[in-house]
Design an enzyme around this catalytic site. Structure first.
Site, mmCIF file in Angstrom:
data_model
loop_
_atom_site.group_PDB
_atom_site.id
_atom_site.type_symbol
_atom_site.label_atom_id
_atom_site.label_comp_id
_atom_site.label_asym_id
_atom_site.label_seq_id
_atom_site.Cartn_x
_atom_site.Cartn_y
_atom_site.Cartn_z
ATOM 1 N N GLU A 1 -18.375 56.532 57.753
ATOM 2 C CA GLU A 1 -18.509 55.187 58.314
ATOM 3 C C GLU A 1 -19.881 54.999 58.972
ATOM 4 O O GLU A 1 -20.587 54.023 58.719
ATOM 5 C CB GLU A 1 -17.393 54.952 59.332
ATOM 6 C CG GLU A 1 -17.467 53.616 60.037
ATOM 7 C CD GLU A 1 -16.422 53.490 61.132
ATOM 8 O OE1 GLU A 1 -16.205 52.357 61.599
ATOM 9 O OE2 GLU A 1 -15.825 54.513 61.540
ATOM 10 N N HIS A 2 -20.243 55.905 59.868
ATOM 11 C CA HIS A 2 -21.538 55.861 60.551
ATOM 12 C C HIS A 2 -22.335 57.105 60.170
ATOM 13 O O HIS A 2 -21.824 58.222 60.288
ATOM 14 C CB HIS A 2 -21.368 55.875 62.073
ATOM 15 C CG HIS A 2 -20.443 54.836 62.608
ATOM 16 N ND1 HIS A 2 -19.133 55.120 62.974
ATOM 17 C CD2 HIS A 2 -20.631 53.514 62.844
ATOM 18 C CE1 HIS A 2 -18.567 54.017 63.424
ATOM 19 N NE2 HIS A 2 -19.452 53.022 63.351
#
Length: 441
Positions: free
Chosen positions: A318-319
């Site tokens: 996600e990040h």
């Protein structure tokens, strides 16, 4: 040689839903579908101890709540929203309507039309995620969504003031104090007092996520959400203390939040381990971040940055934070991530709270095929066609007829044949074009 310095101890997060959650959510949705407001009120009382006269706050109630917030806090919320609004507007400006003439007299076009109504879920519970209001409400309004209904669970038997303020400042047209599956179902299906929306956005717990999954198709959704994920790529240029702090900043999202370091330096990896061991006891969220790091924290050591980027792409996190000497190399080297954070001056919490990009991002490997929530999610890209030149229509009709018959679609073929005959004089082998009746005046 590449190796794992710290493996994950816990079981990987499943991409399928817990059967018990599936059954509970299905039961609540079915009840709301049949019984509307009565079911919504029943579950709100059962799960949240909350049954006000109206779940929708009046303008006076919203005004009173916002006025109770310190002006300095409101200024901070406005600052964050200016950043998010500015980036969303830049995205909107990049999306263009157009019309093109593909053949003489053949015009094809594209229009981007806002969805009529969206629902924004702003979680409560462990953390009042006010930033979710910015991301889901404000972005929809920038897209031009006419009606944005925002909802958040009650907090200790009353509306959560800071969340209500954030939703109001973001431009919500309706603010509901209602949480859980009952809120998602009410917004998706509509009740006697809550009008339905066309898309549901915003994070939530496993029950909220499952409710969005089950209702997808009747309404649109932003993403299928899993636990918050973070991954850092670091070389020997990276400061191990910064790496440790940034990993723990995301571990506190939940006890099942994966936090991964991929580094070309064993020394950096070992120093990060030491710093995390030292930092965790003094972290107020240690009860959450500790288990996340213990069970889902990983450190991988690779020989080269090329290998590190390739491994990071396989995670599709996600990040992804890049703490290397030349962080912008990642823009060319990577393709699977929800959002990329380049250099020590940037960190994932900036994206979560204040920098302007949207923090509703793909998890559980979905970054392999999709990006996160953005202004375009609230727009329908629609096409139109017009053939003004009779010769062009005749040409298209002949080709359409031949191609349709290859697929055994005789009805399609005859629509093409008809244009070829009317506008190009071709023989109509299966019939005769009627002469138009002339009505005497």
């Amino acid at each position: 040689m590449s190796f794992v310095l710290k493996p994950a101890a816990g079981e990987p997060t499943q991409r399928t839903s817990n059967p018990a959650v599936v059954d509970t959510v299905a039961s609540v949705i079915a009840d709301v579908r049949t019984n509307g407001d009565d079911a919504v009120r029943k579950y709100s009382q059962q799960f949240d101890g909350w049954s006000p006269k109206s779940f929708r706050l009046s303008e006076d109630e919203v005004r009173s709540i916002v006025s109770s917030i310190p002006e300095s806090t409101l200024d901070d919320l406005r600052f964050a929203q200016r950043q998010i609004r500015g980036f969303a507007q830049a995205q909107k400006d990049s999306i263009q309507d157009f019309e093109t003439e593909t053949l003489p007299g053949v015009f094809l076009g594209q229009r981007n039309i806002p969805i009529d109504a969206s629902g924004a879920y702003v979680p409560g519970g462990r953390y009042p995620l006010t930033a979710s209001a910015h991301m889901t409400v404000l972005t929809a309004k920038v897209a031009g969504v006419e009606r944005v209904a925002a909802t958040t669970p009650p907090n200790e038997g009353r509306p959560p003031q800071i969340s209500v303020a954030a939703m109001h400042l973001a431009g919500a047209d309706e603010i509901l104090v209602l949480g859980g599956v009952q809120a998602i179902a009410a917004l998706a299906l509509g009740t006697e007092t809550i009008a339905p929306v066309s898309i549901l956005t915003g994070p939530g717990n496993a029950y909220v996520a499952e409710a969005k999954r089950q209702l997808f198709g009747e309404v649109g959704i932003d993403l299928f959400a899993g636990p918050t994920e973070t991954l850092i790529v670091a070389d020997d240029y990276a400061d191990p203390f910064t790496v440790a702090v940034d990993l723990l900043s995301q571990a506190e999202h939940g006890p099942d939040s994966p936090c991964v370091l991929i580094t070309t330096s064993e020394a950096v990896g070992r120093a990060v381990l030491d710093h995390i061991d030292a930092l965790l006891p003094g972290l107020q969220t240690n009860a959450i971040a500790g288990p996340a790091w213990r069970d889902y924290g990983q450190i991988h050591v690779t020989d080269t940055l090329t290998e590190a980027y390739a491994l990071a792409d396989r995670f599709a996190s996600e990040h992804v934070q890049i703490l290397t000497e030349e962080p912008r190399q990642a823009l060319e080297s990577m393709r699977n991530y929800g959002a990329l954070f380049l250099g020590e001056g940037t960190c994932v919490p900036y994206g979560d709270k204040v920098i302007g990009t949207n923090h509703v991002l793909p998890t559980l490997g979905a970054a392999r095929y999709t990006g996160g929530l953005w202004v375009g999610k609230f727009l329908k890209t629609l096409t139109y066609q017009e053939v003004r030149d009779p010769a062009a229509s005749a040409q298209l009709g002949e080709i359409c007829g031949r191609l349709s018959r290859l697929e055994k679609f005789e009805g399609h073929a005859r629509s093409g044949d008809l244009r070829a005959a009317k506008f190009g004089g071709a023989d109509l082998l299966w019939g005769e074009i009627p002469t138009r009746a002339v009505t005497e005046q």
